[in-house]
Design an enzyme around this catalytic site. Structure first.
Site, mmCIF file in Angstrom:
data_model
loop_
_atom_site.group_PDB
_atom_site.id
_atom_site.type_symbol
_atom_site.label_atom_id
_atom_site.label_comp_id
_atom_site.label_asym_id
_atom_site.label_seq_id
_atom_site.Cartn_x
_atom_site.Cartn_y
_atom_site.Cartn_z
ATOM 1 C CE LYS A 49 32.875 -21.471 -69.884
ATOM 2 N NZ LYS A 49 32.167 -22.398 -68.990
ATOM 3 N NE ARG A 74 28.201 -18.153 -68.196
ATOM 4 C CZ ARG A 74 29.494 -18.282 -67.873
ATOM 5 N NH1 ARG A 74 30.395 -17.514 -68.407
ATOM 6 N NH2 ARG A 74 29.866 -19.192 -67.011
ATOM 7 N NE ARG A 78 36.770 -23.332 -60.165
ATOM 8 C CZ ARG A 78 36.336 -22.841 -61.316
ATOM 9 N NH1 ARG A 78 37.184 -22.663 -62.312
ATOM 10 N NH2 ARG A 78 35.074 -22.533 -61.493
ATOM 11 N NE ARG A 81 34.723 -19.010 -59.436
ATOM 12 C CZ ARG A 81 34.577 -19.267 -60.728
ATOM 13 N NH1 ARG A 81 35.638 -19.378 -61.504
ATOM 14 N NH2 ARG A 81 33.377 -19.417 -61.248
ATOM 15 N NE ARG A 106 28.870 -21.502 -61.362
ATOM 16 C CZ ARG A 106 30.080 -21.912 -60.957
ATOM 17 N NH1 ARG A 106 30.270 -22.331 -59.732
ATOM 18 N NH2 ARG A 106 31.085 -21.896 -61.812
HETATM 19 P P1 B4P Z 1 37.485 -24.043 -65.559
HETATM 20 O O1 B4P Z 1 38.375 -24.161 -66.747
HETATM 21 O O2 B4P Z 1 37.861 -22.981 -64.582
HETATM 22 O O3 B4P Z 1 35.949 -23.836 -65.872
HETATM 23 P P2 B4P Z 1 35.140 -22.748 -66.644
HETATM 24 O O4 B4P Z 1 34.393 -23.538 -67.642
HETATM 25 O O5 B4P Z 1 36.028 -21.650 -67.157
HETATM 26 O O6 B4P Z 1 34.267 -22.093 -65.452
HETATM 27 P P3 B4P Z 1 33.001 -21.213 -65.040
HETATM 28 O O7 B4P Z 1 31.908 -21.358 -66.042
HETATM 29 O O8 B4P Z 1 32.747 -21.649 -63.643
HETATM 30 O O9 B4P Z 1 33.366 -19.728 -64.879
HETATM 31 P P4 B4P Z 1 33.059 -18.248 -65.286
HETATM 32 O O10 B4P Z 1 34.145 -17.535 -64.599
HETATM 33 O O11 B4P Z 1 32.957 -18.097 -66.775
HETATM 34 O O12 B4P Z 1 37.500 -25.476 -64.881
HETATM 35 C C1 B4P Z 1 36.821 -25.778 -63.681
HETATM 36 C C2 B4P Z 1 37.618 -26.782 -62.843
HETATM 37 O O13 B4P Z 1 37.796 -28.004 -63.547
HETATM 38 C C3 B4P Z 1 39.034 -26.291 -62.508
HETATM 39 O O14 B4P Z 1 39.310 -26.579 -61.163
HETATM 40 C C4 B4P Z 1 39.937 -27.085 -63.425
HETATM 41 O O15 B4P Z 1 41.224 -27.325 -62.868
HETATM 42 C C5 B4P Z 1 39.167 -28.376 -63.594
HETATM 43 N N1 B4P Z 1 39.417 -28.996 -64.888
HETATM 44 C C6 B4P Z 1 39.545 -28.350 -66.082
HETATM 45 N N2 B4P Z 1 39.774 -29.249 -67.083
HETATM 46 C C7 B4P Z 1 39.759 -30.493 -66.488
HETATM 47 C C8 B4P Z 1 39.936 -31.847 -66.981
HETATM 48 N N3 B4P Z 1 40.164 -32.099 -68.289
HETATM 49 N N4 B4P Z 1 39.826 -32.874 -66.109
HETATM 50 C C9 B4P Z 1 39.603 -32.628 -64.784
HETATM 51 N N5 B4P Z 1 39.456 -31.384 -64.244
HETATM 52 C C10 B4P Z 1 39.529 -30.328 -65.091
HETATM 53 O O16 B4P Z 1 31.612 -17.807 -64.695
HETATM 54 C C11 B4P Z 1 31.334 -17.508 -63.340
HETATM 55 C C12 B4P Z 1 30.019 -16.701 -63.166
HETATM 56 O O17 B4P Z 1 30.182 -15.368 -63.761
HETATM 57 C C13 B4P Z 1 28.758 -17.230 -63.868
HETATM 58 O O18 B4P Z 1 28.077 -18.195 -63.086
HETATM 59 C C14 B4P Z 1 27.915 -15.925 -64.059
HETATM 60 O O19 B4P Z 1 27.230 -15.553 -62.889
HETATM 61 C C15 B4P Z 1 28.962 -14.867 -64.336
HETATM 62 N N6 B4P Z 1 29.167 -14.636 -65.794
HETATM 63 C C16 B4P Z 1 30.343 -14.870 -66.457
HETATM 64 N N7 B4P Z 1 30.214 -14.564 -67.763
HETATM 65 C C17 B4P Z 1 28.921 -14.139 -67.943
HETATM 66 C C18 B4P Z 1 28.180 -13.718 -69.092
HETATM 67 N N8 B4P Z 1 28.721 -13.671 -70.318
HETATM 68 N N9 B4P Z 1 26.872 -13.357 -68.918
HETATM 69 C C19 B4P Z 1 26.306 -13.390 -67.713
HETATM 70 N N10 B4P Z 1 26.953 -13.790 -66.580
HETATM 71 C C20 B4P Z 1 28.254 -14.164 -66.683
#
Ligand code: B4P
Length: 190
Positions: free
Chosen positions: A14, A89, A128, A134, A146
């Site tokens: 995302k 979420r 990552r 992190r 998670r």
């Molecule tokens: P990202 O792109 O970083 O993943 P994400 O889905 O954004 O991450 P996440 O869900 O962990 O984070 P958030 O900060 O929202 O990609 C991950 C990895 O994959 C990277 O290293 C990237 O390079 C790699 N990658 C991407 N695309 C790829 C591909 N096509 N092929 C190979 N590799 C690839 O959440 C963190 C925490 O914050 C949650 O656990 C929760 O505690 C809290 N939180 C956030 N929002 C919340 C909400 N609305 N309500 C309650 N808690 C919340």
């Protein structure tokens, strides 16, 4: 306004795809994960509370993230639109977002869900975690927690948007460029 929800499990890409989308479409990026990590690095009371939960892989309370999003919407009144990354979420967050947008005569245009299997998510997040600093990426048990939180509390949000006929699904496995091309085909239709 173009208001998109980018949806998917932790590590689905995302954040990665949001960066491409803001460049191409000039939208404002609202990532609740980034906002919470900002609170943590600024050492605020909210950040201190959120850190405990995030380090364990647990969602932070709905009221906290809804308040943060409301402030950001108010601070960006002239935006062309928003990408909601990692929010809503829970179904309660989705309902609150609808209410906030309705009060501003706006609505969600569509949701784009990135589909990625659990093995691939674990692999990406551990990779990552080697250099992201992190804590929630470094430990396989926290990552599993998670993914469980996602399945229990977040997956039902897809139904919320299906009922509104705003749900779109994309294969989140492939190169970042391939996935971005598939997302753009949907966004351009909006
Ligand atoms: P990202 O792109 O970083 O993943 P994400 O889905 O954004 O991450 P996440 O869900 O962990 O984070 P958030 O900060 O929202 O990609 C991950 C990895 O994959 C990277 O290293 C990237 O390079 C790699 N990658 C991407 N695309 C790829 C591909 N096509 N092929 C190979 N590799 C690839 O959440 C963190 C925490 O914050 C949650 O656990 C929760 O505690 C809290 N939180 C956030 N929002 C919340 C909400 N609305 N309500 C309650 N808690 C919340």
């Amino acid at each position: 306004m173009l208001n998109l929800v980018l949806f998917g499990p932790p590590g689905a890409g995302k954040g990665t795809q949001s960066q491409n989308l803001i460049e191409k479409y000039g939208l404002i990026h609202l990532s609740t994960g980034d906002l919470l990590r900002g609170e943590i690095s600024n050492g605020t009371a909210l950040g201190l509370e959120a850190k405990k939960l995030m380090d364990e892989g647990i969602l932070v309370p709905d009221a906290v993230v809804i308040g943060m999003i409301s402030n950001k919407l108010d601070a960006n009144k002239d935006a062309k639109g928003f990408i909601f990354d990692g929010f809503p979420r829970t179904v309660a967050q989705a309902a609150a977002l609808d209410n906030l947008l309705t009060s501003k005569n706006q609505q969600i245009s569509g949701m784009i869900a990135l589909e990625v299997n659990d093995d691939e998510l674990l692999k990406r997040l551990l990779l990552r975690g080697k250099d992201s600093g992190r804590p929630d990426d470094a430990n396989p048990e926290v990552i599993s927690k998670r993914i469980k939180e996602y399945n229990d509390k977040t997956a039902p949000v897809a139904e919320f948007y299906k009922k509104q006929d705003k749900f779109n699904s994309i294969n989140g496995i492939g190169t970042v460029d391939e996935i971005f091309t598939a997302i753009c085909a949907i966004v351009d239709a909006y």
